[in-house]
Design a protein around this motif. Structure first.
Motif, PDB file in Angstrom:
ATOM      1  N   PRO A 180       0.806  -1.123   0.057  1.00  0.00           N
ATOM      2  CA  PRO A 180       0.022   0.260   0.221  1.00  0.00           C
ATOM      3  C   PRO A 180       0.702   1.348   0.161  1.00  0.00           C
ATOM      4  N   MET A 181       0.652   2.571  -1.294  1.00  0.00           N
ATOM      5  CA  MET A 181       1.185   3.481  -0.818  1.00  0.00           C
ATOM      6  C   MET A 181       0.621   4.119  -2.461  1.00  0.00           C
ATOM      7  N   GLY A 182       0.973   5.494  -1.855  1.00  0.00           N
ATOM      8  CA  GLY A 182       0.401   7.041  -2.719  1.00  0.00           C
ATOM      9  C   GLY A 182      -0.840   6.987  -1.735  1.00  0.00           C
ATOM     10  N   ALA A 202     -12.021   8.396  10.693  1.00  0.00           N
ATOM     11  CA  ALA A 202     -10.902   9.025  10.390  1.00  0.00           C
ATOM     12  C   ALA A 202     -10.408   8.065  11.895  1.00  0.00           C
ATOM     13  N   PRO A 203     -10.914   7.492  12.814  1.00  0.00           N
ATOM     14  CA  PRO A 203      -9.859   6.572  12.922  1.00  0.00           C
ATOM     15  C   PRO A 203      -9.249   5.522  13.087  1.00  0.00           C
ATOM     16  N   GLN A 235      -0.240   3.654  10.820  1.00  0.00           N
ATOM     17  CA  GLN A 235       0.306   3.949  10.864  1.00  0.00           C
ATOM     18  C   GLN A 235       1.136   2.854  10.429  1.00  0.00           C
ATOM     19  N   ARG A 236      -0.109   1.709  10.297  1.00  0.00           N
ATOM     20  CA  ARG A 236       0.239   0.095   9.623  1.00  0.00           C
ATOM     21  C   ARG A 236       1.238   0.630   8.502  1.00  0.00           C
ATOM     22  N   ARG A 248      -1.266   8.001   1.831  1.00  0.00           N
ATOM     23  CA  ARG A 248      -1.379   9.841   2.460  1.00  0.00           C
ATOM     24  C   ARG A 248      -2.714   9.670   2.112  1.00  0.00           C
ATOM     25  N   PRO A 249      -3.756   9.056   3.061  1.00  0.00           N
ATOM     26  CA  PRO A 249      -5.188   9.385   3.165  1.00  0.00           C
ATOM     27  C   PRO A 249      -5.747  10.553   3.221  1.00  0.00           C
ATOM     28  N   GLU A 250      -7.070  10.827   2.469  1.00  0.00           N
ATOM     29  CA  GLU A 250      -7.606  12.553   1.670  1.00  0.00           C
ATOM     30  C   GLU A 250      -9.074  11.591   2.141  1.00  0.00           C
ATOM     31  N   LEU A 251      -9.949  12.096   3.229  1.00  0.00           N
ATOM     32  CA  LEU A 251     -11.325  11.444   3.603  1.00  0.00           C
ATOM     33  C   LEU A 251     -12.828  12.844   3.362  1.00  0.00           C
TER      34      LEU A 251
END
Length: 297
Positions: free
Chosen positions: A93-95, A111-112, A119-120, A125-128
């Motif tokens: 997983p990346m990007g 969000a949590p 961390q894992r 790079r997440p965007e919610l």
């Protein structure tokens, strides 16, 4: 000199030079010695100059061949590195990871989980994006959407993350002042906070332990278009309402809310991850993490 060069021949040429012989190059490439020779001859024809001097016992590069090899080796190495990076992206997983979620479960569930996910997998790079509107995953370029309730018919794929139970709740202060209903039929006499985005916000079906169903019509004395707002109104003692278990859980455990009519079940819903096409490794791993967290909740 031809400008349209078959790039596969560059890789054959680099392998030939590095292997040191036509026989060794053929073995590395999984082809015949004659095929390697044909590729080289065609490449020299396309370039308009010889690259390799051949004899029955050895081969050597011409001056032009040496210069061309130095450049080609860099090109082939860059191509191999690009393929390797793509393979890492496929397997690790990346990007960017763009996620859509509703105004209630986005902050409370997604969000949590995203904090634990980063961390894992720190290369993600997440965007919610939190919105109660039903987003178009493809047009709006979302990797995954988290949806609660029942899914509409769709060409999208989905994975059920967990069951979603609904709880009839009120504060101890409200029940102390107005009494606690003992059967669903008594709800019509109580104050009710309605969630207006539901198809039938004031009509509810309860099922008892024997499977008997009771449909009740309640009367809204307050309403809101967001589950979080309904929760806030209930917490202020405005009346009874139905909240999803993930929203009411902490308040029930702390005694700030009371589960009313617990022996009468409301319809079971679900929490789903929705995505288009075959999920990527980052989508699959995020769905797996959400399932882990919800199973442990």
């Amino acid at each position: 000199m031809a400008t349209d060069i078959n790039l596969n021949r560059l890789a054959v040429f680099v392998t030939l030079v590095q292997a040191g012989s036509f026989t060794a190059a053929a073995e590395q490439l999984g082809t015949s010695k004659a095929m390697v020779s044909q590729h080289l001859a065609k490449l020299e024809e396309e370039l308009g100059m010889p690259l390799v001097l051949r004899s029955t016992r050895r081969m050597s590069l011409t001056d032009a061949g040496q210069r061309f090899y130095d450049d080609c080796a860099r090109v082939v190495a860059d191509a191999e590195a690009a393929v390797m990076r793509l393979g890492e992206c496929r397997d690790t997983p990346m990007g960017s990871l763009r996620i859509a979620a509703g105004g209630d479960h986005g902050p409370l569930i997604v969000a949590p989980a995203l904090a634990a996910y980063v961390q894992r997998y720190p290369q993600v790079r997440p965007e919610l994006v939190v919105s109660d509107a039903l987003v178009d995953l493809i047009a709006d370029r979302f990797d995954v959407a988290i949806r609660v309730g029942s899914l509409r018919d769709s060409t999208l794929r989905s994975s059920r993350l967990a069951d979603m139970r609904e709880c009839l709740v009120a504060t101890p202060a409200y029940l102390g002042a107005h009494g606690t209903p003992s059967v669903p039929e008594e709800l019509g006499a109580h104050r009710w906070v309605a969630l207006t985005v539901l198809p039938s916000p004031t009509r509810w079906t309860f099922t008892d332990a024997a499977g008997a169903k009771t449909v009740v019509q309640v009367h809204a004395t307050a309403s809101a278009n967001s589950a979080l707002a309904v929760h806030a109104l209930v917490m202020e003692g405005m009346g009874l309402s139905v909240l999803p278990d993930y929203m009411a859980r902490r308040d029930l455990a702390a005694g700030r809310l009371v589960h009313v009519l617990p022996e009468h079940a409301l319809p079971l819903g679900g929490i789903y991850a929705v995505y288009a096409g075959q999920p990527t490794v980052k989508v699959r791993s995020f769905i797996d993490l959400l399932k882990e967290r919800m199973a442990a909740a």
